[in-house]
Motif scaffolding. Structure first.
Motif, PDB file in Angstrom:
ATOM      1  N   VAL A 289      78.444  13.211  13.731  1.00 10.59           N
ATOM      2  CA  VAL A 289      77.801  14.021  12.696  1.00 10.59           C
ATOM      3  C   VAL A 289      77.507  15.392  13.284  1.00 10.59           C
ATOM      4  O   VAL A 289      76.900  15.495  14.359  1.00 10.59           O
ATOM      5  N   SER A 290      77.969  16.432  12.622  1.00 10.32           N
ATOM      6  CA  SER A 290      77.758  17.779  13.142  1.00 10.32           C
ATOM      7  C   SER A 290      76.294  18.178  13.045  1.00 10.32           C
ATOM      8  O   SER A 290      75.534  17.633  12.245  1.00 10.32           O
ATOM      9  N   GLU A 291      75.944  19.165  13.896  1.00  4.35           N
ATOM     10  CA  GLU A 291      74.572  19.668  13.866  1.00  4.35           C
ATOM     11  C   GLU A 291      74.248  20.280  12.501  1.00  4.35           C
ATOM     12  O   GLU A 291      73.127  20.163  12.010  1.00  4.35           O
ATOM     13  N   GLU A 292      75.255  20.911  11.890  1.00  6.48           N
ATOM     14  CA  GLU A 292      75.041  21.505  10.571  1.00  6.48           C
ATOM     15  C   GLU A 292      74.705  20.445   9.529  1.00  6.48           C
ATOM     16  O   GLU A 292      73.798  20.622   8.705  1.00  6.48           O
ATOM     17  N   MET A 293      75.432  19.299   9.578  1.00  9.36           N
ATOM     18  CA  MET A 293      75.171  18.216   8.623  1.00  9.36           C
ATOM     19  C   MET A 293      73.770  17.644   8.839  1.00  9.36           C
ATOM     20  O   MET A 293      73.052  17.338   7.886  1.00  9.36           O
ATOM     21  N   ILE A 294      73.391  17.486  10.110  1.00  6.36           N
ATOM     22  CA  ILE A 294      72.048  16.952  10.404  1.00  6.36           C
ATOM     23  C   ILE A 294      70.986  17.920   9.910  1.00  6.36           C
ATOM     24  O   ILE A 294      69.988  17.525   9.283  1.00  6.36           O
ATOM     25  N   ARG A 295      71.203  19.222  10.162  1.00  5.10           N
ATOM     26  CA  ARG A 295      70.212  20.217   9.719  1.00  5.10           C
ATOM     27  C   ARG A 295      70.092  20.240   8.199  1.00  5.10           C
ATOM     28  O   ARG A 295      68.991  20.304   7.649  1.00  5.10           O
ATOM     29  N   GLU A 296      71.253  20.164   7.519  1.00  4.86           N
ATOM     30  CA  GLU A 296      71.197  20.177   6.048  1.00  4.86           C
ATOM     31  C   GLU A 296      70.512  18.924   5.516  1.00  4.86           C
ATOM     32  O   GLU A 296      69.754  18.985   4.542  1.00  4.86           O
ATOM     33  N   ALA A 297      70.781  17.760   6.133  1.00  2.00           N
ATOM     34  CA  ALA A 297      70.147  16.514   5.672  1.00  2.00           C
ATOM     35  C   ALA A 297      68.642  16.570   5.884  1.00  2.00           C
ATOM     36  O   ALA A 297      67.854  16.172   5.022  1.00  2.00           O
ATOM     37  N   ARG A 298      68.227  17.076   7.038  1.00  3.25           N
ATOM     38  CA  ARG A 298      66.776  17.158   7.285  1.00  3.25           C
ATOM     39  C   ARG A 298      66.113  18.152   6.346  1.00  3.25           C
ATOM     40  O   ARG A 298      64.998  17.924   5.874  1.00  3.25           O
ATOM     41  N   LEU A 299      66.804  19.280   6.104  1.00  2.00           N
ATOM     42  CA  LEU A 299      66.252  20.258   5.163  1.00  2.00           C
ATOM     43  C   LEU A 299      66.116  19.659   3.769  1.00  2.00           C
ATOM     44  O   LEU A 299      65.115  19.855   3.090  1.00  2.00           O
ATOM     45  N   ALA A 300      67.135  18.873   3.353  1.00  5.60           N
ATOM     46  CA  ALA A 300      67.065  18.232   2.031  1.00  5.60           C
ATOM     47  C   ALA A 300      65.921  17.236   1.963  1.00  5.60           C
ATOM     48  O   ALA A 300      65.191  17.166   0.976  1.00  5.60           O
ATOM     49  N   ALA A 301      65.732  16.443   3.054  1.00  2.83           N
ATOM     50  CA  ALA A 301      64.694  15.407   3.037  1.00  2.83           C
ATOM     51  C   ALA A 301      63.304  16.001   3.133  1.00  2.83           C
ATOM     52  O   ALA A 301      62.367  15.515   2.500  1.00  2.83           O
ATOM     53  N   SER A 302      63.139  17.075   3.917  1.00  2.00           N
ATOM     54  CA  SER A 302      61.798  17.605   4.157  1.00  2.00           C
ATOM     55  C   SER A 302      61.376  18.674   3.170  1.00  2.00           C
ATOM     56  O   SER A 302      60.184  18.847   2.911  1.00  2.00           O
ATOM     57  N   GLU A 303      62.347  19.391   2.561  1.00  4.26           N
ATOM     58  CA  GLU A 303      61.971  20.500   1.706  1.00  4.26           C
ATOM     59  C   GLU A 303      62.587  20.420   0.310  1.00  4.26           C
ATOM     60  O   GLU A 303      61.860  20.422  -0.684  1.00  4.26           O
ATOM     61  N   ASP A 304      63.929  20.312   0.245  1.00  2.00           N
ATOM     62  CA  ASP A 304      64.588  20.433  -1.052  1.00  2.00           C
ATOM     63  C   ASP A 304      64.203  19.327  -2.018  1.00  2.00           C
ATOM     64  O   ASP A 304      63.828  19.589  -3.175  1.00  2.00           O
ATOM     65  N   LEU A 305      64.296  18.035  -1.562  1.00  2.00           N
ATOM     66  CA  LEU A 305      63.961  16.923  -2.465  1.00  2.00           C
ATOM     67  C   LEU A 305      62.490  16.941  -2.874  1.00  2.00           C
ATOM     68  O   LEU A 305      62.180  16.840  -4.065  1.00  2.00           O
ATOM     69  N   PRO A 306      61.526  17.058  -1.928  1.00  3.52           N
ATOM     70  CA  PRO A 306      60.123  17.117  -2.367  1.00  3.52           C
ATOM     71  C   PRO A 306      59.841  18.288  -3.289  1.00  3.52           C
ATOM     72  O   PRO A 306      59.087  18.168  -4.240  1.00  3.52           O
ATOM     73  N   GLU A 307      60.482  19.457  -3.010  1.00  2.00           N
ATOM     74  CA  GLU A 307      60.253  20.609  -3.876  1.00  2.00           C
ATOM     75  C   GLU A 307      60.777  20.343  -5.279  1.00  2.00           C
ATOM     76  O   GLU A 307      60.091  20.610  -6.273  1.00  2.00           O
ATOM     77  N   ALA A 308      62.002  19.790  -5.379  1.00  2.00           N
ATOM     78  CA  ALA A 308      62.581  19.526  -6.698  1.00  2.00           C
ATOM     79  C   ALA A 308      61.761  18.503  -7.464  1.00  2.00           C
ATOM     80  O   ALA A 308      61.476  18.674  -8.650  1.00  2.00           O
ATOM     81  N   ILE A 309      61.352  17.428  -6.763  1.00  2.00           N
ATOM     82  CA  ILE A 309      60.538  16.396  -7.430  1.00  2.00           C
ATOM     83  C   ILE A 309      59.206  16.995  -7.882  1.00  2.00           C
ATOM     84  O   ILE A 309      58.718  16.726  -8.981  1.00  2.00           O
ATOM     85  N   GLY A 310      58.609  17.840  -7.046  1.00  2.00           N
ATOM     86  CA  GLY A 310      57.333  18.464  -7.419  1.00  2.00           C
ATOM     87  C   GLY A 310      57.465  19.357  -8.633  1.00  2.00           C
ATOM     88  O   GLY A 310      56.622  19.332  -9.528  1.00  2.00           O
ATOM     89  N   PHE A 311      58.563  20.146  -8.699  1.00  2.00           N
ATOM     90  CA  PHE A 311      58.751  21.017  -9.853  1.00  2.00           C
ATOM     91  C   PHE A 311      59.014  20.215 -11.120  1.00  2.00           C
ATOM     92  O   PHE A 311      58.554  20.582 -12.203  1.00  2.00           O
TER      93      PHE A 311
END
Length: 495
Positions: A289-311
């Motif tokens: 798994v590339s570092e980019e994929m790991i970074r994007e997955a962590r960003l999605a789990a820590s910021e994008d998904l909670p932000e979308a669910i909150g909105f």
């Protein structure tokens, strides 16, 4: 009420009820799907953690075994460094794994077996090392050659492989459920949005047809009786104003309720994008798994998904608030009025006394001048009107001076009473003085909580009582709200 008016009222109420039902359905469905998505995501994360912890445990056992055998073969104590390091991590690995498999019966039942096997392996390695340290290297070699340690290690790997396989299966199932829930949410949002647009279009069409019929009726009355021209013009003006307000109300409701739907649609797309990042990481299944994929997955789990669910949650909450406001205004028109004699002086004194603490906090004061002391009206509606006006005066007082609230009552003509509520607060700009009475509309600096239904509620109540309310104000100097009510509501009710 004519048959045309009755049909219009029934059709309008029907469309409002249909629209409200659709919106309530959206709110309930959205809450359910969002909660399901959140629970599934949490479940996937735990399964991923179980898999990672199992892999860490196997790696630490392998490192310890490598150090053990290196030391037995060379008697070089530098090989004990990875052995000791792995030992220090294994207990925490076991404890963490035990915590994470709680609530998963199959895995939890195998934990005692795993702990026993790990302890057996650790005991075997410790015994061989102790034999070497005591000068019995050959005995340690023979113990290793019995392959008891290898068999225990194979059993541990079998348990770990079972854990990994079950975790991978659970992750696949959870991802599938999350994708399905996201698709359902998108379809519900799109379908409900289309349904609301259809309902509002139907309501606007009915309003348009009704206005056209009223204009036609006006022309016929002018031809039939020229002597009643003034009365017909007055009546038609009232009807036109009512229909314009219905049109404005339909537009405001359509605009304000559509905004949360657009937010929900946008953030469901954000959920879908974030889910793809998580899928690429979670479903890698052993591949690099590339570092980019790991970074994007962590960003999605820590910021994008909670932000979308909150909105999405905030949008559905806003929709619920708007629906409740619409229902509140609707109930005002349906409540049966109960005219009774009302003494204005005690009524105003009681309202002022209930707010005395809030007014006196800023050294404010209230003055009453009641030249009209009595009228026959619905007490509850009048208390609600005056209570709202007093509350607004306190809420929007000028920050640089104490509040001065003056209330004056006086007769107006033979059949009306005039009630003025004057304050020295922030004031209202001239272009906003009519806008403040519209539903969901607010004016000036938005630094106070509220949804823009207070003065719309007041105007609705005033008109139910056969009266009207208006405002005159200068920005920065204060406002005067003028309430005109019939002195005897019972005559209007009877008529």
């Amino acid at each position: 009420m004519s048959a045309t008016q009755s049909s219009f009222v029934r059709s309008t109420i029907l469309f409002m009820l249909i629209g409200t039902g659709i919106l309530l359905g959206i709110v309930v469905a959205t809450f359910g799907l969002v909660e399901k998505t959140s629970a599934t995501f949490d479940y996937i994360i735990v399964e991923r953690d179980i898999r990672r912890t199992a892999a860490d445990l196997i790696q630490n056992l392998t490192d310890a075994e490598t150090g053990q055998r290196g030391y037995i073969l060379t008697q070089d104590e530098s090989f004990l460094a990875p052995y000791d390091k792995a030992l220090s991590s294994m207990n925490s690995n076991l404890e963490l794994l035990s915590q994470r498999v709680r609530g998963r019966p199959i895995k939890q039942e195998r934990m005692p077996e795993l702990q026993s096997l790990v302890q057996s392996k650790l005991s075997e390695m410790a015994r061989t090392i102790d034999l070497v340290k005591s000068g019995q290297r050959d005995e340690a070699v023979r113990l290793v050659q019995t392959e008891v340690g290898r068999e225990v290690m194979d059993q541990i790997r079998a348990v770990m492989d079972d854990f990994k396989q079950r975790s991978d299966s659970n992750v696949d199932r959870g991802v599938s459920e999350q994708v399905e829930a996201t698709q359902h949410l998108q379809w519900i949002t799109v379908g409900s949005g289309i349904a609301i647009l259809v309902v509002m279009s139907g309501a606007m069409l009915i309003v348009y047809q009704h206005v056209r019929e009223l204009l036609k009726a006006r022309t016929e009355v002018e031809h039939l009786n020229a002597g009643l021209e003034a009365r017909v013009a007055e009546r038609t003006e009232d009807l036109m104003q009512a229909n314009q307000e219905i049109q404005r109300f339909a537009y405001i409701v359509t605009h304000d309720l559509r905004a949360p739907l657009v937010n929900i649609m946008g953030f469901t797309a954000e959920l879908d994008t974030s889910l793809k990042s998580l899928q690429a990481y979670v479903l890698a299944d052993g591949t690099s798994v590339s570092e980019e994929m790991i970074r994007e997955a962590r960003l999605a789990a820590s910021e994008d998904l909670p932000e979308a669910i909150g909105f999405i949650r905030s949008s559905t909450k806003k929709m619920d608030g708007l629906i409740n406001a619409i229902l509140k205004i609707s109930r005002d028109g349906r409540r049966q009025l109960k005219p009774e004699p009302v003494e204005l002086t005690p009524l105003l004194e009681n309202i002022a006394a209930s707010l005395h603490h809030q007014i006196s906090e800023s050294d404010g004061q209230t003055s009453l001048d009641t030249k009209a002391t009595r009228l026959v009206t619905d007490r509850l509606s009048l208390e609600q009107i005056l209570g709202n006006l007093f509350d607004n005066a306190i809420k929007y007082k000028h920050p640089d001076r104490p509040l001065e609230l003056a209330v004056r009552t006086a007769p107006e003509g033979r059949h009306m009473v005039r009630i003025e509520v004057q304050d020295n607060g922030r004031g209202i700009a001239e272009q906003d003085q009519e806008r403040v009475f519209e539903l969901f509309r607010r004016a000036g600096q938005q630094d106070k909580t509220g949804e823009g239904i207070g003065l719309a509620h007041v105007r609705s109540l005033a008109r139910n009582l056969g009266g009207e309310i208006s405002v005159s104000s200068r920005l920065g100097e204060g406002s005067t709200f003028v309430l005109r009510l019939p002195s005897d509501l019972s005559r209007l009710v009877r008529s």
